[in-house]
Design a protein around this motif. Structure first.
Motif, PDB file in Angstrom:
ATOM      1  N   ARG A  53       0.756  -1.357   0.407  1.00 15.75           N
ATOM      2  CA  ARG A  53      -0.102  -0.453  -0.502  1.00 15.75           C
ATOM      3  C   ARG A  53       1.041   1.107  -0.290  1.00 15.75           C
ATOM      4  NH1 ARG A  53      -0.875  -3.130   4.299  1.00 15.75           N
ATOM      5  NH2 ARG A  53      -0.713  -1.516   5.425  1.00 15.75           N
ATOM      6  N   TYR A  54       0.402   2.381  -1.175  1.00 18.09           N
ATOM      7  CA  TYR A  54       1.614   3.529  -0.748  1.00 18.09           C
ATOM      8  C   TYR A  54       0.382   4.926  -0.558  1.00 18.09           C
ATOM      9  CZ  TYR A  54       4.147   1.156  -4.331  1.00 18.09           C
ATOM     10  OH  TYR A  54       4.645  -0.297  -4.612  1.00 18.09           O
ATOM     11  N   GLN A  69      -2.287   2.223  -6.462  1.00 17.03           N
ATOM     12  CA  GLN A  69      -0.647   0.797  -6.408  1.00 17.03           C
ATOM     13  C   GLN A  69       0.161   1.821  -8.153  1.00 17.03           C
ATOM     14  OE1 GLN A  69      -2.110  -2.311  -5.144  1.00 17.03           O
ATOM     15  NE2 GLN A  69       0.687  -2.827  -4.810  1.00 17.03           N
ATOM     16  N   LYS A  70      -1.253   1.994  -8.596  1.00 19.66           N
ATOM     17  CA  LYS A  70       0.273   2.126 -10.107  1.00 19.66           C
ATOM     18  C   LYS A  70       0.348   3.651  -9.761  1.00 19.66           C
ATOM     19  CE  LYS A  70      -0.953   2.889 -14.831  1.00 19.66           C
ATOM     20  NZ  LYS A  70      -1.911   3.644 -15.677  1.00 19.66           N
ATOM     21  N   ARG A  77      10.085   3.958  -9.114  1.00 16.66           N
ATOM     22  CA  ARG A  77      10.464   4.231 -10.279  1.00 16.66           C
ATOM     23  C   ARG A  77      11.475   5.469 -10.709  1.00 16.66           C
ATOM     24  NH1 ARG A  77       5.433   0.585 -12.982  1.00 16.66           N
ATOM     25  NH2 ARG A  77       6.314  -1.200 -11.584  1.00 16.66           N
ATOM     26  N   GLY A  78      10.355   6.516  -9.855  1.00 15.89           N
ATOM     27  CA  GLY A  78      11.013   7.637 -10.677  1.00 15.89           C
ATOM     28  C   GLY A  78      10.220   8.036 -11.632  1.00 15.89           C
TER      29      GLY A  78
END
Length: 123
Positions: A53-54, A69-70, A77-78
């Motif tokens: 979870r972000y 989440q995407k 990944r920056g």
């Protein structure tokens, strides 16, 4: 033979920092992104992770907002360098009273102590 294993929660701060005027409290703050996950450890070594979870955290009022989440994976990944302002719910209620800088004439409803234009104290 002994097996030492357990399930725990992990948290990782991602390499992301954005300065914003918070729509929750109306102050300047930083947006920080965190990854939260659960993991199984065997002999104190994480073996299996799940439940990613972000979250975005505001440094000014410590508000936590879960993000897609995407979007979180792209931040990790920056690939994302700027989050939209509407990611934080707009709950800040301005007093409606304007402050005025005597030096340069700048007017604002924000609670500044110093003018962002010229740096002089605001009344």
């Amino acid at each position: 033979m002994f097996f030492i294993m357990g399930v725990s929660q992990g948290r990782k701060k991602l390499d992301y920092d954005q300065v914003v005027v918070c729509r929750n409290c109306g102050r300047y703050g930083h947006l920080e992104v965190y990854l939260l996950y659960s993991y199984l450890s065997l002999f104190f070594i994480p073996v299996f992770k799940w439940g990613y979870r972000y979250y975005v955290r505001t440094s000014c009022c410590d508000k936590h907002i879960q993000i897609d989440q995407k979007l979180g994976k792209e931040i990790e990944r920056g690939m994302v360098t700027f989050l939209p302002a509407d990611i934080i719910p707009d709950t800040y209620q301005s007093s409606g009273q304007k402050k005025h800088c005597e030096n340069c004439g700048f007017e604002t409803e924000e609670d500044y102590q110093f003018c962002p234009k010229c740096g002089k104290p605001i009344d």
